[in-house]
Design a protein around this motif. Structure first.
Motif, PDB file in Angstrom:
ATOM      1  N   LEU A  85     -42.953 -51.320  23.737  1.00 46.45           N
ATOM      2  CA  LEU A  85     -43.281 -49.859  24.423  1.00 46.45           C
ATOM      3  C   LEU A  85     -44.416 -50.093  25.189  1.00 46.45           C
ATOM      4  CD1 LEU A  85     -42.937 -47.000  21.712  1.00 46.45           C
ATOM      5  CD2 LEU A  85     -40.892 -47.811  23.323  1.00 46.45           C
ATOM      6  N   PRO A  86     -44.437 -49.352  26.471  1.00 47.81           N
ATOM      7  CA  PRO A  86     -45.688 -49.490  27.195  1.00 47.81           C
ATOM      8  C   PRO A  86     -46.690 -48.515  26.741  1.00 47.81           C
ATOM      9  CG  PRO A  86     -44.219 -48.247  28.390  1.00 47.81           C
ATOM     10  CD  PRO A  86     -43.349 -48.609  27.064  1.00 47.81           C
ATOM     11  N   MET A  87     -47.979 -49.205  27.005  1.00 44.16           N
ATOM     12  CA  MET A  87     -49.203 -48.121  26.632  1.00 44.16           C
ATOM     13  C   MET A  87     -49.574 -47.418  27.822  1.00 44.16           C
ATOM     14  SD  MET A  87     -51.997 -51.022  25.328  1.00 44.16           S
ATOM     15  CE  MET A  87     -51.919 -52.162  26.473  1.00 44.16           C
ATOM     16  N   LYS A  88     -50.177 -46.163  27.648  1.00 46.48           N
ATOM     17  CA  LYS A  88     -50.583 -45.438  28.734  1.00 46.48           C
ATOM     18  C   LYS A  88     -51.551 -45.861  29.260  1.00 46.48           C
ATOM     19  CE  LYS A  88     -51.033 -40.572  29.921  1.00 46.48           C
ATOM     20  NZ  LYS A  88     -51.325 -39.032  29.111  1.00 46.48           N
ATOM     21  N   ALA A  89     -51.384 -46.984  30.306  1.00 47.24           N
ATOM     22  CA  ALA A  89     -52.325 -47.542  31.045  1.00 47.24           C
ATOM     23  C   ALA A  89     -52.903 -46.380  32.247  1.00 47.24           C
ATOM     24  CB  ALA A  89     -51.816 -48.804  31.788  1.00 47.24           C
ATOM     25  N   PRO A  90     -54.329 -46.464  32.597  1.00 46.36           N
ATOM     26  CA  PRO A  90     -54.669 -45.825  33.634  1.00 46.36           C
ATOM     27  C   PRO A  90     -53.894 -45.898  34.992  1.00 46.36           C
ATOM     28  CG  PRO A  90     -56.463 -46.948  32.578  1.00 46.36           C
ATOM     29  CD  PRO A  90     -55.310 -47.298  32.132  1.00 46.36           C
ATOM     30  N   GLU A  91     -53.905 -45.292  35.922  1.00 45.67           N
ATOM     31  CA  GLU A  91     -53.303 -45.200  36.990  1.00 45.67           C
ATOM     32  C   GLU A  91     -53.905 -46.426  37.940  1.00 45.67           C
ATOM     33  OE1 GLU A  91     -52.477 -42.509  41.172  1.00 45.67           O
ATOM     34  OE2 GLU A  91     -53.579 -41.634  39.479  1.00 45.67           O
ATOM     35  N   GLY A  92     -52.774 -47.047  38.650  1.00 45.96           N
ATOM     36  CA  GLY A  92     -53.134 -48.249  39.261  1.00 45.96           C
ATOM     37  C   GLY A  92     -53.229 -49.497  38.042  1.00 45.96           C
ATOM     38  N   TYR A  93     -53.133 -49.386  36.811  1.00 47.58           N
ATOM     39  CA  TYR A  93     -53.133 -50.658  36.052  1.00 47.58           C
ATOM     40  C   TYR A  93     -51.688 -50.660  35.338  1.00 47.58           C
ATOM     41  CZ  TYR A  93     -58.120 -50.881  36.850  1.00 47.58           C
ATOM     42  OH  TYR A  93     -59.427 -51.061  37.366  1.00 47.58           O
ATOM     43  N   GLU A  94     -50.718 -50.119  35.812  1.00 52.03           N
ATOM     44  CA  GLU A  94     -49.480 -49.857  35.198  1.00 52.03           C
ATOM     45  C   GLU A  94     -48.886 -51.351  34.811  1.00 52.03           C
ATOM     46  OE1 GLU A  94     -50.070 -46.203  37.395  1.00 52.03           O
ATOM     47  OE2 GLU A  94     -50.026 -48.364  37.974  1.00 52.03           O
ATOM     48  N   ASP A  95     -49.214 -51.978  35.468  1.00 48.39           N
ATOM     49  CA  ASP A  95     -48.787 -53.630  35.345  1.00 48.39           C
ATOM     50  C   ASP A  95     -49.423 -54.265  34.067  1.00 48.39           C
ATOM     51  OD1 ASP A  95     -51.239 -53.602  36.845  1.00 48.39           O
ATOM     52  OD2 ASP A  95     -50.648 -55.799  37.383  1.00 48.39           O
ATOM     53  N   LEU A  96     -50.575 -53.731  33.404  1.00 52.05           N
ATOM     54  CA  LEU A  96     -51.160 -54.190  32.328  1.00 52.05           C
ATOM     55  C   LEU A  96     -50.813 -53.242  30.977  1.00 52.05           C
ATOM     56  CD1 LEU A  96     -54.591 -54.658  33.954  1.00 52.05           C
ATOM     57  CD2 LEU A  96     -52.892 -56.247  33.775  1.00 52.05           C
ATOM     58  N   ALA A  97     -49.668 -52.711  30.956  1.00 52.07           N
ATOM     59  CA  ALA A  97     -49.164 -51.836  29.910  1.00 52.07           C
ATOM     60  C   ALA A  97     -48.759 -52.301  28.812  1.00 52.07           C
ATOM     61  CB  ALA A  97     -48.200 -50.571  30.528  1.00 52.07           C
ATOM     62  N   TYR A  98     -48.597 -53.704  28.816  1.00 54.76           N
ATOM     63  CA  TYR A  98     -47.982 -54.278  27.568  1.00 54.76           C
ATOM     64  C   TYR A  98     -48.903 -55.383  26.894  1.00 54.76           C
ATOM     65  CZ  TYR A  98     -43.705 -52.284  29.595  1.00 54.76           C
ATOM     66  OH  TYR A  98     -42.598 -51.326  29.987  1.00 54.76           O
ATOM     67  N   SER A  99     -48.848 -55.546  25.601  1.00 52.57           N
ATOM     68  CA  SER A  99     -49.805 -56.179  25.181  1.00 52.57           C
ATOM     69  C   SER A  99     -49.422 -56.446  23.669  1.00 52.57           C
ATOM     70  CB  SER A  99     -51.268 -55.568  25.079  1.00 52.57           C
ATOM     71  OG  SER A  99     -52.059 -55.485  26.458  1.00 52.57           O
ATOM     72  N   THR A 140     -52.412 -43.749  24.610  1.00 52.85           N
ATOM     73  CA  THR A 140     -53.757 -44.335  25.133  1.00 52.85           C
ATOM     74  C   THR A 140     -53.387 -45.941  25.616  1.00 52.85           C
ATOM     75  OG1 THR A 140     -56.065 -44.644  25.016  1.00 52.85           O
ATOM     76  CG2 THR A 140     -54.952 -45.142  22.971  1.00 52.85           C
ATOM     77  N   TRP A 141     -54.496 -46.504  25.645  1.00 53.59           N
ATOM     78  CA  TRP A 141     -54.576 -47.785  26.220  1.00 53.59           C
ATOM     79  C   TRP A 141     -55.400 -48.681  25.703  1.00 53.59           C
ATOM     80  CZ3 TRP A 141     -57.641 -50.038  30.910  1.00 53.59           C
ATOM     81  CH2 TRP A 141     -57.090 -51.241  31.284  1.00 53.59           C
ATOM     82  N   LEU A 142     -55.218 -49.956  25.198  1.00 56.11           N
ATOM     83  CA  LEU A 142     -56.212 -51.119  25.002  1.00 56.11           C
ATOM     84  C   LEU A 142     -56.142 -52.096  25.773  1.00 56.11           C
ATOM     85  CD1 LEU A 142     -55.574 -51.060  20.939  1.00 56.11           C
ATOM     86  CD2 LEU A 142     -57.577 -49.887  22.249  1.00 56.11           C
ATOM     87  N   TRP A 143     -57.713 -52.683  26.008  1.00 60.92           N
ATOM     88  CA  TRP A 143     -57.734 -53.684  26.835  1.00 60.92           C
ATOM     89  C   TRP A 143     -58.787 -54.441  26.654  1.00 60.92           C
ATOM     90  CZ3 TRP A 143     -54.093 -55.882  29.562  1.00 60.92           C
ATOM     91  CH2 TRP A 143     -54.376 -56.958  30.594  1.00 60.92           C
ATOM     92  N   ALA A 144     -59.126 -55.673  27.323  1.00 59.33           N
ATOM     93  CA  ALA A 144     -60.231 -56.386  27.208  1.00 59.33           C
ATOM     94  C   ALA A 144     -61.458 -55.641  27.115  1.00 59.33           C
ATOM     95  CB  ALA A 144     -60.218 -57.744  27.885  1.00 59.33           C
TER      96      ALA A 144
END
Length: 246
Positions: A85-99, A140-144
């Motif tokens: 499932l995609p994470m809820k990435a911030p606007e403009g970062y939708e291409d970083l929704a999968y981890s 929500t969203w998790l990232w580096a």
């Protein structure tokens, strides 16, 4: 999820209360499982075993295990299913929704079925699964460079460690080719390493930003290879001299 609060470094702080998303039984996507396994085998090594979930909530999470070898004398654990499932990435970062997530364990870490009944052995696997499900539970969203404490107030993950929080970072012990896995032109999965941290490291990151820890990480040799006895990299002054707290 409460927003609006910021740390001294200016980074946003999110506080999560009871999840609003109901329990939803999930089954794994074979494509994700097979592609993650192939990606791991191409860039890390042969997958020796997979820990499969029996009953899954929201996403079906498996943990792929690469056994120690002469070249990589430690276990490598990689999730599959977080990216179903995609994470809820911030606007403009939708291409970083999968981890997906990974961590490495020393070659003498006990991973037998009976061994994992002991939380002192199981907690890194529990941490992988908790964080992989976390963004789907709380929308929500998790990232580096994101950090997540183990509760509020934060508690140690297990009796055999003082680590009580974690930061996501790019894997250090893998080639850059491992960092991303393209499933389609619209879905690229990004792999993040888990770096367990102490309270004072979490506090410094909030006050001064993640970059303030990097020199200390380099000196101590911090990577995704877990070392439960490593010192904290936060330097405390004692008189005219400093020391690294254990």
């Amino acid at each position: 999820m409460q927003q609006g609060e910021r740390s001294e470094s200016g980074a946003p702080i999110y506080r999560y209360e009871e999840r609003e998303v109901p329990f939803e039984v999930a089954s794994g996507y074979e494509q994700t499982i097979d592609r993650v396994s192939a990606h791991v085998e191409q860039h890390i090594g042969a997958v020796a075993s997979v820990y499969h979930e029996i009953i899954s909530d929201l996403v079906h999470l498996d943990v792929h295990i690469v056994a120690p070898t002469a070249e990589r004398n430690f276990y490598t654990l990689v999730t599959s299913g977080m990216s179903d499932l995609p994470m809820k990435a911030p606007e403009g970062y939708e291409d970083l929704a999968y981890s997906e997530l990974m961590i490495c364990l020393p070659a003498d870490w006990k991973l037998g079925e009976d061994d994992l009944k002991d939380e002192g052995n199981y907690w890194p696997i529990r941490l992988l699964k908790q964080l992989a499900r976390f963004p789907h539970e709380y929308q929500t969203w998790l990232w580096a460079m994101h950090t997540v404490p183990n509760g509020d107030p934060a508690e140690a993950y297990a009796p055999n460690t003082e680590f009580n929080g974690v930061m996501l970072m790019p894997p250090i012990l893998a080639s850059e080719a491992f960092y991303e896995m393209e499933l389609s032109s619209e879905k690229v999965v990004h792999f993040h390493a888990l770096i367990p941290m102490y309270s004072d490291e979490m506090e410094q990151k909030l006050k001064m930003g993640a970059e303030s820890l990097f020199d200390g990480f380099d000196k101590v040799g911090v990577s995704e290879l877990l070392d439960v006895s490593r010192p904290s990299v936060v330097k405390r002054k004692k008189g005219l001299f400093g020391f690294f707290r254990r």
